[in-house]
Write a protein that holds these residues in place. Sequence first.
Motif, PDB file in Angstrom:
ATOM      1  N   ASP A 126       0.845  -1.193   0.009  1.00 24.05           N
ATOM      2  CA  ASP A 126      -0.061   0.155   0.049  1.00 24.05           C
ATOM      3  C   ASP A 126       0.933   1.201  -0.055  1.00 24.05           C
ATOM      4  O   ASP A 126       1.819   1.276   0.787  1.00 24.05           O
ATOM      5  N   ALA A 127       0.496   2.211  -1.266  1.00 25.94           N
ATOM      6  CA  ALA A 127       1.500   3.452  -1.202  1.00 25.94           C
ATOM      7  C   ALA A 127       1.327   4.357  -0.012  1.00 25.94           C
ATOM      8  O   ALA A 127       2.243   5.288   0.355  1.00 25.94           O
ATOM      9  N   ALA A 128       0.118   4.173   0.726  1.00 25.19           N
ATOM     10  CA  ALA A 128      -0.321   5.083   1.688  1.00 25.19           C
ATOM     11  C   ALA A 128       0.313   4.488   3.144  1.00 25.19           C
ATOM     12  O   ALA A 128      -0.175   5.068   4.179  1.00 25.19           O
ATOM     13  N   LEU A 129       0.837   3.391   3.167  1.00 30.64           N
ATOM     14  CA  LEU A 129       1.127   2.748   4.428  1.00 30.64           C
ATOM     15  C   LEU A 129       2.017   3.683   5.435  1.00 30.64           C
ATOM     16  O   LEU A 129       1.874   3.843   6.429  1.00 30.64           O
ATOM     17  N   VAL A 130       3.167   4.449   5.072  1.00 30.21           N
ATOM     18  CA  VAL A 130       3.896   4.841   5.754  1.00 30.21           C
ATOM     19  C   VAL A 130       3.275   6.187   6.287  1.00 30.21           C
ATOM     20  O   VAL A 130       3.259   6.540   7.636  1.00 30.21           O
ATOM     21  N   GLU A 131       2.357   6.612   5.342  1.00 33.16           N
ATOM     22  CA  GLU A 131       1.556   7.906   5.743  1.00 33.16           C
ATOM     23  C   GLU A 131       0.446   7.799   6.681  1.00 33.16           C
ATOM     24  O   GLU A 131       0.411   8.442   7.787  1.00 33.16           O
ATOM     25  N   SER A 132       0.007   6.471   6.579  1.00 34.46           N
ATOM     26  CA  SER A 132      -1.304   6.196   7.648  1.00 34.46           C
ATOM     27  C   SER A 132      -0.684   5.876   8.761  1.00 34.46           C
ATOM     28  O   SER A 132      -1.251   6.249   9.967  1.00 34.46           O
ATOM     29  N   THR A 133       0.555   5.211   8.988  1.00 32.99           N
ATOM     30  CA  THR A 133       1.338   4.993  10.097  1.00 32.99           C
ATOM     31  C   THR A 133       1.736   6.179  11.032  1.00 32.99           C
ATOM     32  O   THR A 133       1.342   6.305  12.297  1.00 32.99           O
ATOM     33  N   LYS A 134       2.185   7.119  10.164  1.00 37.32           N
ATOM     34  CA  LYS A 134       2.569   8.398  10.746  1.00 37.32           C
ATOM     35  C   LYS A 134       1.361   9.201  11.466  1.00 37.32           C
ATOM     36  O   LYS A 134       1.302   9.796  12.455  1.00 37.32           O
ATOM     37  N   ASN A 135       0.121   8.965  10.708  1.00 38.85           N
ATOM     38  CA  ASN A 135      -1.013   9.727  11.042  1.00 38.85           C
ATOM     39  C   ASN A 135      -1.396   9.252  12.414  1.00 38.85           C
ATOM     40  O   ASN A 135      -1.869   9.741  13.464  1.00 38.85           O
ATOM     41  N   VAL A 136      -1.375   7.668  12.640  1.00 40.12           N
ATOM     42  CA  VAL A 136      -1.740   7.027  13.821  1.00 40.12           C
ATOM     43  C   VAL A 136      -0.956   7.581  14.960  1.00 40.12           C
ATOM     44  O   VAL A 136      -1.214   7.964  16.210  1.00 40.12           O
ATOM     45  N   LEU A 137       0.372   7.697  14.776  1.00 41.42           N
ATOM     46  CA  LEU A 137       1.429   8.196  15.710  1.00 41.42           C
ATOM     47  C   LEU A 137       1.069   9.359  16.346  1.00 41.42           C
ATOM     48  O   LEU A 137       1.100   9.641  17.275  1.00 41.42           O
ATOM     49  N   ASN A 138       0.830  10.491  15.334  1.00 40.98           N
ATOM     50  CA  ASN A 138       0.383  11.775  15.547  1.00 40.98           C
ATOM     51  C   ASN A 138      -1.005  11.817  16.308  1.00 40.98           C
ATOM     52  O   ASN A 138      -1.141  12.611  17.526  1.00 40.98           O
ATOM     53  N   GLU A 139      -1.929  10.880  15.954  1.00 44.19           N
ATOM     54  CA  GLU A 139      -3.056  10.950  16.661  1.00 44.19           C
ATOM     55  C   GLU A 139      -2.968  10.572  18.073  1.00 44.19           C
ATOM     56  O   GLU A 139      -3.566  11.188  19.030  1.00 44.19           O
ATOM     57  N   THR A 140      -2.376   9.519  18.255  1.00 42.58           N
ATOM     58  CA  THR A 140      -2.225   8.907  19.593  1.00 42.58           C
ATOM     59  C   THR A 140      -1.074   9.341  20.482  1.00 42.58           C
ATOM     60  O   THR A 140      -1.312   9.150  21.659  1.00 42.58           O
ATOM     61  N   GLY A 141      -0.273  10.078  19.845  1.00 47.96           N
ATOM     62  CA  GLY A 141       0.755  10.791  20.827  1.00 47.96           C
ATOM     63  C   GLY A 141       1.950   9.412  21.067  1.00 47.96           C
ATOM     64  O   GLY A 141       2.778   9.959  21.924  1.00 47.96           O
TER      65      GLY A 141
END
Length: 506
Positions: free
Chosen positions: A339-354
Amino acid sequence: MTWPILTKLEAFEVFYEFSRTHESWEIDEIALLVINLTIALGASVWYKSRKLKRISEVRESERERAEQNARHDPLTGLINRRAFYEILEQASFAGVASDAAQFVGLVDLDRFKPVNDVHGHAAGDFALCTVADRLREEVGHGGHVARLGGDEFVILFAPEMNAADVERAARRILWNVAEPVPFDGLSILVGASIGLVQWDSALGLSEMMRRADHALYQVKFSGRGCFAWYDCDADQQALERAEIATELKSAVQNDIITPFYQPIVNIGTGELVGFEVLARWIHPTRGNIPPFTFISIAEDNGLIGKLGVSLLRQACVDAANWPEALSISFNVSPIQFRDAALVESTKNVLNETGFQPERLTIEITESSVIDDVNVARPKIEAFKALGIQIALDDFGTGYSSLSCLRSLPFDRIKIDRSFVTDISTHQQNQQIVSGILSLAKGLDLDVTAEGIETSDDLAYLQGSSCSLGQGFYFEKPIPADQISWLLETEWAEHRVLLPPAVKAVG
């Protein structure tokens, strides 16, 4: 008939005498006119009748041609789906009356799409016509073959054929269809797969065709180029899988599939260093659905990305309440890794949850990267740029693990459980694990051994200087609500009970 009657009655003599008596009336001219009109009218009637007959013949010919087109495939000349289903219904009635078994075979061509793509549609049409002729010849008298559409055909075998006869015919069909098709100096190669079913008219047309299609799917799934009978047990599993697939989307959207956690331990000290995140689905009626079932369904249905994000988000929220020294390891499937969006989606989860990226390890298998290392490298480097560590999972089970280690910047390798469980009694596994540990030391990589289930397994790995381990010996996977209890009791001092022999050395 009129002429002899008029002669018998002497009508002409009467008419002559009458015309001579009334000559002033010019009756002879009137009679001549009547005769001419009668002849003209007769000729007109004859001509019209001939014309109507020709129109009727043309219309009948057109009707027959329309009926022919409505019941036959225009390319191959075989009967079409509609006509075949009518024949099936008639055969079903005849079968019930005679108590004879009826067998149907669903035929799908293998490697046909490249024929159109490479050689053009003219070659594809010629190949379809040739296959149709071969099927027609093989089915012979008493059987029927139809083209359902595309590269799919269906056969109703002759009523006198039993199951053994049908299997022999299926083998001949596979052999004949696989023979090269000569076209414009080329040799076109196609193959066939066949799904067989014994017809049961009581179950209805749609159900029996579905069963034939399921048998064909089983052939396609197992490698093509052969035949298979409908399997009730396999069909039931497929139906259950389809039902699970229907429920999976809602389960992902509502976070019903939750993370469980299995401890990862420092083998030398017994200290708890983190947890591996494992997906679990506790279904209200089906109970515990195994991960290998619903994860493969999620991959097939395009839900694996959403499922991965849901699990990672839940895991990050849970782990945020644990001591910062504890990390989590998260598995990414090969399809999810593409999935081309894998890194970006992982980064978003880390930002959302802290959640701190340094506390996260992404585990990928060799099959995720081996197809194209050049595509995998930027993605792995992007993860590492965020501070996330990367582990190569199931090390030793693939064919090019050493190539992956040489080409990609991994931080850790995980030895597959098949090499670890009962390692103290398997000398060959000991040699494999020893080689992996030596390799990891030379590459300055951490090693996690999966599948530690006994104190003997742990003792051997301690003696081999393996750094990390996990398995049922330490703890089975547990839900998030048991982590606090685990940390406050069994792991209160971040230490697990080590084997007695190891304690004595210490």
